[in-house]
Scaffold this active site. Sequence first.
Site, PDB file in Angstrom:
ATOM      1  N   ASN A   1      42.627  43.980  19.288  1.00 38.83           N
ATOM      2  CA  ASN A   1      42.044  44.893  20.268  1.00 38.83           C
ATOM      3  C   ASN A   1      43.106  45.807  20.868  1.00 38.83           C
ATOM      4  OD1 ASN A   1      39.666  43.532  19.952  1.00 38.83           O
ATOM      5  ND2 ASN A   1      39.425  42.992  22.106  1.00 38.83           N
TER       6      ASN A   1
ATOM      7  N   ASP B   1      31.678  36.691  26.620  1.00 46.17           N
ATOM      8  CA  ASP B   1      32.928  36.200  27.219  1.00 46.17           C
ATOM      9  C   ASP B   1      32.665  35.463  28.522  1.00 46.17           C
ATOM     10  OD1 ASP B   1      35.400  35.680  28.189  1.00 46.17           O
ATOM     11  OD2 ASP B   1      35.939  37.775  28.574  1.00 46.17           O
TER      12      ASP B   1
ATOM     13  N   GLU C   1      35.572  33.653  23.619  1.00 42.99           N
ATOM     14  CA  GLU C   1      36.976  33.490  24.026  1.00 42.99           C
ATOM     15  C   GLU C   1      37.195  32.131  24.667  1.00 42.99           C
ATOM     16  OE1 GLU C   1      38.859  36.956  25.776  1.00 42.99           O
ATOM     17  OE2 GLU C   1      39.749  35.729  27.352  1.00 42.99           O
TER      18      GLU C   1
ATOM     19  N   HIS D   1      45.614  41.878  29.276  1.00 43.05           N
ATOM     20  CA  HIS D   1      45.145  43.264  29.220  1.00 43.05           C
ATOM     21  C   HIS D   1      46.084  44.186  30.014  1.00 43.05           C
ATOM     22  CE1 HIS D   1      40.884  41.560  28.520  1.00 43.05           C
ATOM     23  NE2 HIS D   1      41.320  42.072  27.390  1.00 43.05           N
TER      24      HIS D   1
ATOM     25  N   ASP E   1      32.457  44.598  23.651  1.00 37.33           N
ATOM     26  CA  ASP E   1      33.696  43.901  24.020  1.00 37.33           C
ATOM     27  C   ASP E   1      33.498  43.263  25.404  1.00 37.33           C
ATOM     28  OD1 ASP E   1      36.425  43.210  23.958  1.00 37.33           O
ATOM     29  OD2 ASP E   1      37.073  45.160  24.759  1.00 37.33           O
TER      30      ASP E   1
HETATM   31  N1  PH4 Z   1      40.256  44.873  25.566  1.00 41.74           N
HETATM   32  C1  PH4 Z   1      39.923  46.120  26.260  1.00 41.74           C
HETATM   33  C2  PH4 Z   1      39.379  45.846  27.656  1.00 41.74           C
HETATM   34  C3  PH4 Z   1      39.078  47.118  28.432  1.00 41.74           C
HETATM   35  O1  PH4 Z   1      36.848  47.120  31.464  1.00 41.74           O
HETATM   36  P1  PH4 Z   1      37.716  47.926  30.533  1.00 41.74           P
HETATM   37  O2  PH4 Z   1      36.915  48.864  29.674  1.00 41.74           O
HETATM   38  O3  PH4 Z   1      38.858  48.604  31.224  1.00 41.74           O
HETATM   39  O4  PH4 Z   1      38.362  46.809  29.596  1.00 41.74           O
HETATM   40  O5  PH4 Z   1      39.309  43.973  25.363  1.00 41.74           O
HETATM   41  C4  PH4 Z   1      41.546  44.571  25.128  1.00 41.74           C
HETATM   42  O6  PH4 Z   1      41.800  43.442  24.688  1.00 41.74           O
HETATM   43  C5  PH4 Z   1      42.588  45.658  25.182  1.00 41.74           C
HETATM   44  O7  PH4 Z   1      43.898  45.177  25.301  1.00 41.74           O
HETATM   45  P2  PH4 Z   1      45.074  46.199  25.751  1.00 41.74           P
HETATM   46  O8  PH4 Z   1      44.929  46.434  27.216  1.00 41.74           O
HETATM   47  O9  PH4 Z   1      46.354  45.466  25.423  1.00 41.74           O
HETATM   48  O10 PH4 Z   1      44.920  47.423  24.940  1.00 41.74           O
HETATM   49 ZN    ZN Z   2      40.038  42.083  25.771  1.00 40.10          ZN
END
Ligand code: PH4
Ligand code: ZN
Length: 308
Positions: A251, A104, A134, A178, A82
């Site tokens: 996600n 990304d 994206e 996010h 991701d």
């Molecule tokens: N993601 C998760 C991103 C997480 O760096 P990190 O591990 O903290 O990043 O790609 C989402 O799209 C999650 O969306 P959400 O926050 O609405 O659950």
């Molecule tokens: Zn994301």
Amino acid sequence: MPLVSGKLLLEKANEMGFAVGAFNFNNMEFLKAILDGAQEEEAPVIVQTTESAIRYAGIDYLAGMVHAVKDSYRIPFALHLDHGRKVSTVLEAIRHGYTSVMIDLSDRPYEENLNTTRRVVSICAPLNIAVEAELGRLVGIEDNVESDEELLVDPQQAKEFALRTGIDSLAPAIGTAHGAFKFRGEAKLDYDRLRKVKELTNMPLVLHGASGVYYEYVAEINRYGGEVAGAKGVPDEELRRAIELGINKVNTDTDLRLAFLATLRRLISEERRNIDPRKFLKPAMEEVKEVVKRRIRLYGSSGMASLF
Ligand code: PH4
Ligand code: ZN
């Protein structure tokens, strides 16, 4: 079951009009909750790790856990990178048996995003590894930027980008963000833009920043000493509409974090004599599993494992 390519899952979801749940994990508890939840719903699923998850746990642990348990599950699932921001991370993921990656570069100039994505596709396509990219930017109220039109995906550009790169799925920015603080006031997703992107690309689309930020977990966290007042997510009915309009991968990370933390905060506060972490972690893991199942039902992917 062996891991399947992300291509297979999302092509089928696009054809049948449902969404596959993509859930983030950083440790064993979340991975097990996701896979157990998906199996109980008989749903295909995607387990995914970001670069910060890899920095936290190490890719050997993350991918190693997935490969160690994959044959214990009957459901088809993919291991996805991701928000891979570097080609070197994509290559590392490929070496560790990931079956889907996101490159990304949405915060970079368009041509750079396009050229690097095309390069990643040229590496992944012969290996049957799916590539997600994206367009547009995801900004929330914490980013101190008004969710400006210019930050959202341009549908014509999405069509050109898809054709010129050969990606398998696209994450179009349509107003989500996010984290737990997505909107000032009401949730606002740009459905017209989403409809146009789908019409012009007809490809599997991905919604990032899709968590519902369920009130019961926010309230429990605040009740037991947390400070996440004012958190706001994408309501279930809005998400259902986005799926009807063509979202095929959703996600979710924040909702799992909230469920886990709400349970931990309550138990640590209530069970003051306990010093066995498992007595806190197991119920927290169960709560994460319940959220996974709730989300999978919302996406229409329950029972869809039998299609594969
Ligand atoms: N993601 C998760 C991103 C997480 O760096 P990190 O591990 O903290 O990043 O790609 C989402 O799209 C999650 O969306 P959400 O926050 O609405 O659950
Ligand atoms: Zn994301």
